[in-house]
Design an enzyme around this catalytic site. Structure first.
Site, mmCIF file in Angstrom:
data_model
loop_
_atom_site.group_PDB
_atom_site.id
_atom_site.type_symbol
_atom_site.label_atom_id
_atom_site.label_comp_id
_atom_site.label_asym_id
_atom_site.label_seq_id
_atom_site.Cartn_x
_atom_site.Cartn_y
_atom_site.Cartn_z
ATOM 1 N N ASP A 1 -1.125 0.444 1.028
ATOM 2 C CA ASP A 1 -1.972 -0.713 0.741
ATOM 3 C C ASP A 1 -1.136 -1.834 0.148
ATOM 4 O OD1 ASP A 1 -1.700 0.985 -1.591
ATOM 5 O OD2 ASP A 1 -3.244 -0.231 -2.581
ATOM 6 N N GLU B 1 -2.859 2.217 -4.415
ATOM 7 C CA GLU B 1 -1.947 1.955 -5.531
ATOM 8 C C GLU B 1 -2.120 0.540 -6.071
ATOM 9 O OE1 GLU B 1 1.627 1.075 -7.862
ATOM 10 O OE2 GLU B 1 0.887 0.000 -6.117
#
Length: 384
Positions: A74, A138
């Site tokens: 991500d 994250e």
């Protein structure tokens, strides 16, 4: 014979074309699962509450020698696309530079490790297991990413003996720094309750600002510690003081302060919360006001003591860069704060000073160099 090794630069570019802005998966984990399964890895999606996660293992389950890798696909939002030299999800290459959101943080690191792992299992299968725990959370709340993967692993009897987190760790040059720990982080929101009134009639009101000013000064001047052998001194930063009061002739009803403490292993989130509560109570008693303090601990300080694992990584780095990496605990938080409860963890990755920027980009030469280092780390680990 034709070279069948996975090209980490091409894989990075393919990942960059996946618009995986948190919490969107964007096709990145689907791509990795396809690549890893083709190489013989057993893969499982460990999605939770809309967050996509991927677990992959080559080798026997529960082996005593299981080398783990943790990373994320991500990325942060792109900002204003018009400010970019190239579309942020087009993976444009200019000379040695590969442009795209996530180029540095950290699709290149994931690609480098995947390429190294695939090469090893196809050319010299390890006596043990290689595990990849890749999250899509994250850059977001970090509640359903690596945490979910580790909880799933425990329930399934999966375990890593050691773990390498591939976050960017190098300040200037590939190989100049390894992270062996991270500072903890605690956020606090402090509210001083007063009573609104006219500034000409202060006896009819209760101004929260003197108490807030005194508390802000008291907290800012306090020395938490002088640092330790592996950590810098802890620091407290006030990030906002607000009243929501646009008028100059009104005493506000309340004042709110936000702050963050980055702390070393002399403290815990609980001990700092207790200290903040005591300081608020002291100021409240002096000024005759009510003060409430709410805290959120985003990570505890941790240290993987220098030893065999960090020595192995440092040796591989030195072998291929000519640099003796600094063992550091600087920087923000990472998912290593969760992994450290599972097994010894060290972080090593690319140069990080362009992460999250407009025109985020990565050196293709560095991607290749990192892949070589990761390959050597795997070889050294499994050769004992």
């Amino acid at each position: 014979m034709a070279d069948t090794r996975l090209d980490p630069v091409i894989l990075t570019a393919d990942l960059l074309r996946c618009p995986s802005v948190t919490p969107e998966e964007g096709g990145a984990l689907v791509l990795l699962q396809t690549v890893l399964e083709a190489a013989g890895f057993e893969c499982h999606r460990v999605d939770r509450n809309g967050t996509a996660n991927l677990f992959a293992r080559f080798g026997p389950k529960g082996h005593a020698r299981s080398f783990g890798f943790n990373g994320h696909t991500d990325v942060v939002p792109i900002g204003a696309e018009a400010d970019w030299s190239h579309p942020p999800f087009d993976a444009v290459r200019e000379g040695d530079w590969l442009y795209g959101r996530g180029a540095t943080d950290m699709k290149s690191g994931v690609a480098a490790f995947v390429a190294a792992a695939v090469d090893m299992v196809q050319t010299a299968p390890p006596d043990g297991a290689i595990i990849l725990a890749i999250t899509g959370d994250e850059e977001g709340p970090a509640t359903d990413g690596t945490v979910a993967l580790l909880e799933w692993m425990e329930a399934q009897g999966e375990a890593m003996s050691v773990c390498l987190v591939g976050e960017p760790t190098c300040p200037e040059t590939l190989g100049d720094m390894i992270k062996i720990g991270r500072r903890g982080s605690i956020n606090a929101q402090i509210t001083v309750a007063g009573k609104q009134g006219h500034v000409a009639y202060p006896h009819k009101a209760q101004n929260p600002m003197p108490a807030m000013a005194a508390l802000a000064d008291r907290l800012s001047r306090h020395v938490l510690d002088e640092g330790t052998a592996h950590f810098d001194p802890s620091n407290l930063q006030i990030t906002a003081i607000e009243t929501g009061n646009p008028a100059s002739n009104v005493i506000p009803a309340r004042s709110e302060m936000r702050l963050n403490i980055r702390f070393n292993d002399l403290h815990s989130g609980a001990s700092l919360d207790a200290w903040l509560q005591r300081e608020c109570a002291k100021v409240a008693a002096v000024h005759g006001v009510q003060i409430a303090c709410e805290t959120r601990i985003s990570g505890e300080a941790f240290l993987t003591a220098p030893g065999a694992f960090s020595d192995l990584i440092a040796a591989a780095v030195a072998q291929h860069t000519g640099l003796q990496p600094i063992l550091s605990t600087t920087g923000g938080t990472s998912d290593a704060r969760f992994v450290q409860r599972h097994c010894p963890v060290v972080e090593f990755g690319l140069v990080g000073h362009r992460m999250h920027e407009v025109d985020e980009r990565v050196s293709c030469q560095d991607i290749q160099g990192l892949t070589v280092i990761y390959s050597d780390i795997l070889r050294r680990y499994f050769e004992g």
